[in-house]
Design an enzyme around this catalytic site. Structure first.
Site, short mmCIF file in Angstrom:
data_model
loop_
_atom_site.label_atom_id
_atom_site.label_comp_id
_atom_site.label_asym_id
_atom_site.label_seq_id
_atom_site.Cartn_x
_atom_site.Cartn_y
_atom_site.Cartn_z
N SER A 61 7.62 22.03 25.82
CA SER A 61 6.81 21.82 27.02
C SER A 61 5.86 20.64 26.84
CB SER A 61 5.97 23.08 27.31
OG SER A 61 6.79 24.21 27.26
N1 SAH Z 1 7.62 27.46 23.86
C1 SAH Z 1 8.60 26.44 23.50
C2 SAH Z 1 9.36 25.85 24.68
C3 SAH Z 1 10.21 26.85 25.28
S1 SAH Z 1 11.64 26.30 26.17
C4 SAH Z 1 7.97 25.35 22.65
O1 SAH Z 1 6.76 25.42 22.36
O2 SAH Z 1 8.71 24.45 22.24
C5 SAH Z 1 12.17 27.91 26.64
C6 SAH Z 1 12.84 28.69 25.55
O3 SAH Z 1 13.10 29.98 26.08
C7 SAH Z 1 14.17 28.12 25.11
O4 SAH Z 1 14.16 27.85 23.74
C8 SAH Z 1 15.17 29.23 25.46
O5 SAH Z 1 16.21 29.37 24.50
C9 SAH Z 1 14.28 30.45 25.48
N2 SAH Z 1 14.79 31.58 26.27
C10 SAH Z 1 15.38 31.58 27.49
N3 SAH Z 1 15.70 32.84 27.84
C11 SAH Z 1 15.31 33.66 26.82
C12 SAH Z 1 15.38 35.06 26.59
N4 SAH Z 1 15.91 35.92 27.48
N5 SAH Z 1 14.87 35.55 25.44
C13 SAH Z 1 14.33 34.71 24.51
N6 SAH Z 1 14.25 33.38 24.67
C14 SAH Z 1 14.73 32.85 25.81
#
Ligand code: SAH
Length: 213
Positions: A61
């Site tokens: 993000s």
């Molecule tokens: N917080 C992260 C950015 C997140 S991007 C950072 O600091 O870099 C969103 C993430 O959510 C992705 O890595 C994706 O794989 C994860 N995601 C999506 N659906 C999910 C689920 N049901 N359970 C766990 N992770 C999930």
């Protein structure tokens, strides 16, 4: 001033100008360098206030959004926090500076392995990362004082609401499409939940089940 000091000053200035004013959050973001969480082509752009691509087709993000979400979560030093969506691990690392304990889950095993290696290298020993479908939360570690979701669902997932302590706060993006989402804050009371809409945002979707890598 060295290039690095100047980059850091600009980074913090950008955060403040976008509304990140909580001094504990700014201190955490000053201390945790975003550089190690970004590899490859985009590594040189770690200090820009932009979301960037990471492995598995996901994104790290934008720093100002990380700051605003962390600020909205009102984390205190005694809190146990769950983050859903580890991604690069950057957000979890920021939370680790503010909370007692951080659990973070991602559906991609590869992202969890890479994030763990960075947590170890930085000696962030109060973070535990799991590969799991975070829409079910972490029943064995629940309940949580704070929950932060960094992928967008249509509605707050029921298991996450259930795993929030009374007095607890959850911050998450919700929306019916990839383009129109709102960041909301859910506060749990004795008798129910309060919902505040904070701002429009754009996150990758919360996807069911585990990823292939
Ligand atoms: N917080 C992260 C950015 C997140 S991007 C950072 O600091 O870099 C969103 C993430 O959510 C992705 O890595 C994706 O794989 C994860 N995601 C999506 N659906 C999910 C689920 N049901 N359970 C766990 N992770 C999930």
């Amino acid at each position: 001033m060295s290039d690095e000091a100047e980059r850091k000053m600009q980074f913090l200035y950008a955060l403040r100008s976008k509304g990140v004013t909580d001094s504990r959050v700014l201190t955490a973001m000053e201390k945790i360098d975003r550089g190690p969480f970004i590899r490859g082509l985009f590594a040189g752009r770690a200090y820009e206030d932009m979301p960037l691509p990471i492995a598995c087709g996901q994104t790290i993000s934008q720093p100002s959004i990380v700051g605003l979400m962390t600020q909205a979560l009102q984390v205190s030093a005694r809190d146990t926090v769950l983050e859903v969506g580890t991604g690069s691990g950057y957000q979890a690392a920021i939370l680790s500076q503010l909370a007692r304990r951080v659990y973070t889950v991602d559906r991609h095993r590869r992202l969890v392995h890479e994030a763990r290696a960075i947590f170890d290298a930085l000696q962030l020993s109060n973070i535990t990362a799991f590969t799991a479908d975070g829409s079910f939360g972490l029943p064995d570690q629940a309940p949580f004082d704070r929950i932060l979701v960094t992928a967008a669902a249509e509605d707050p997932p029921g298991p996450l609401l259930a795993q929030l302590k009374i007095g607890g706060i959850m911050v998450l993006p919700v929306g019916q499409s990839d383009t129109v989402q709102s960041l909301i804050r859910v506060t749990r009371h004795e008798t129910g939940f309060d919902y505040d809409e904070l701002r429009p945002v754009r996150f990758v979707p919360l996807v069911e089940g585990l990823g292939r890598d």
